[in-house]
Every structure is written in structure tokens, then in C-alpha cells.
Scaffold this active site. Structure first.
Site, short mmCIF file in Angstrom:
data_model
loop_
_atom_site.label_atom_id
_atom_site.label_comp_id
_atom_site.label_asym_id
_atom_site.label_seq_id
_atom_site.Cartn_x
_atom_site.Cartn_y
_atom_site.Cartn_z
N ASP A 13 0.71 -1.15 0.11
CA ASP A 13 -0.03 0.14 0.02
C ASP A 13 0.96 1.40 0.04
O ASP A 13 2.17 1.13 -0.15
CB ASP A 13 -1.01 0.03 1.13
CG ASP A 13 -0.51 0.33 2.64
OD1 ASP A 13 0.75 0.31 2.55
OD2 ASP A 13 -1.17 0.26 3.36
N CYS A 70 3.06 -3.31 4.07
CA CYS A 70 2.23 -2.22 4.34
C CYS A 70 2.83 -1.27 5.36
O CYS A 70 3.99 -1.87 5.84
CB CYS A 70 0.68 -2.64 4.63
SG CYS A 70 0.58 -3.68 6.21
N THR A 72 2.54 -1.31 8.91
CA THR A 72 3.14 -2.25 10.09
C THR A 72 3.28 -3.58 9.45
O THR A 72 3.93 -4.54 10.34
CB THR A 72 1.96 -2.55 11.28
OG1 THR A 72 0.87 -3.01 10.46
CG2 THR A 72 1.84 -1.18 11.75
N HIS A 103 11.54 -23.61 9.00
CA HIS A 103 10.22 -24.42 9.96
C HIS A 103 8.94 -24.18 9.30
O HIS A 103 8.00 -25.22 9.51
CB HIS A 103 10.40 -23.71 11.41
CG HIS A 103 11.57 -24.69 12.23
ND1 HIS A 103 11.68 -24.59 13.39
CD2 HIS A 103 12.54 -25.39 11.40
CE1 HIS A 103 12.52 -25.15 13.81
NE2 HIS A 103 13.39 -25.40 12.83
N HIS A 138 8.51 -30.93 10.23
CA HIS A 138 7.99 -29.37 9.90
C HIS A 138 6.95 -29.39 9.14
O HIS A 138 5.95 -28.82 8.93
CB HIS A 138 9.01 -28.48 9.68
CG HIS A 138 9.99 -28.18 10.56
ND1 HIS A 138 9.74 -27.84 11.94
CD2 HIS A 138 11.33 -28.55 10.60
CE1 HIS A 138 10.98 -27.75 12.63
NE2 HIS A 138 11.91 -28.35 11.93
#
Ligand code: RB5
Length: 154
Positions: A13, A70, A72, A103, A138
Site C-alpha cells: 500500500d 504495508c 506495520t 520451519h 515441519h
């Protein structure tokens, strides 16, 4: 030599537009093909639209791996992880990026443009690109949640 080149789909964004441009430059420097789905301007947009575009392309297998950014990284992670077969990892350090590959076999890397700087972001992308999945136990763990949403009844 194009047949072995990975193509990474990338989207952001406005809040991470300049970091996306820098990461795109880094990928091109590394001779990696980039599909940039925007945003291409700094005007305010909804991260959701770009997150859906990238995550659906990875979910359906059109692209193997993607990068979302974005402010955060939180909104993009929330959107991307709604999609089956998407394992989006929000990373703000190199250790998380490495472990998300080893993992969790992360197939979308999420970065917060208002959280980390471009030098750290490049280091995170480098490790994320270069670290293989460990597989074995995993994979068993990933199989337990892949497609889980389709099985849950309301
Ligand atoms: C945009 O202001 C901001 O909300 C967005 O970039 C992101 O941080 C959302 O999670």
C-alpha cells in the site's frame, strides 16, 4: 537464461510504497524477475486489495512466492493468511525470516514499511530468499493446518 529464474510477485500500500520500490530494485539486482502489482503511487489506498491480489496468486500456485508490505505489515498478514496454502510471515528481523523458511516454509514475506529501514529489509529479504525449508517433522506440522479453514464448520 530465463527458465530457472524465480518470479516474485510483490505488492504494497502507500505506507510502504518506497520500501517496495527499494526491495524491487534489490530483487532485480539479484536477477530475480518481479511482478509488481502496485501500488504505484503514494496516494492512500486500501492494503486489502493488494494483499488479496498477491495472496490469491500464491494460493492458486500462479506464483510460488510473494512479498507484501504495508505500514506495520499486520494488515497484509491478516489478509494473506486467510488464503489456503498461504503461509505469510511478518518479519522484522533476520532470525524470524530464516526460521519462517526453515520451519514454516513461508511463501509470502510480509514487511512493515513504518517499522524497519531499507537496509534491514534487504537483509531480511536476502535470508528469506536463500534459506530452504527443512521439511520432515515441519512438513507434518504444516499439513495439520493447510486447508484447515475449509474443514471448520460455522
Ligand atoms: C495505512 O495507514 C496502514 O493502516 C496500513 O499500511 C497497515 O499498517 C495496516 O495494517
Amino acid at each position: 537464461m530465463t527458465e530457472n529464474k524465480q518470479t516474485i510477485i510483490i505488492g504494497s500500500d502507500h505506507a510502504a510504497y518506497s520500501l517496495k520500490e527499494d526491495i524491487k530494485k534489490y530483487l532485480i539486482e539479484r536477477d530475480i524477475d518481479v511482478k509488481d502489482i502496485g501500488t504505484h503511487i503514494e496516494e492512500s489506498v486500501n492494503y486489502t486489495d493488494f494483499g488479496i491480489n498477491v495472496a490469491s496468486s500464491v494460493s492458486t500456485g500462479k506464483f510460488e512466492r510473494g512479498i507484501l508490505l504495508c505500514g506495520t505489515g499486520l494488515g497484509m498478514s491478516m489478509v494473506a493468511n486467510r488464503f489456503s496454502h498461504v503461509r505469510a510471515a511478518l518479519c522484522a528481523d533476520v532470525f524470524a525470516a530464516e526460521m519462517s523458511r526453515r520451519h514454516n516454509n513461508s511463501n509470502i514475506l510480509v514487511l512493515g514499511g513504518r517499522v524497519i529501514g531499507d537496509v534491514l529489509a534487504r537483509a531480511i529479504v536476502r535470508v528469506w530468499l536463500d534459506t530452504p525449508f527443512d521439511g520432515d517433522r515441519h512438513q507434518v506440522r504444516l499439513d495439520k493446518f493447510d486447508g484447515l479453514g475449509e474443514k471448520i464448520e460455522a
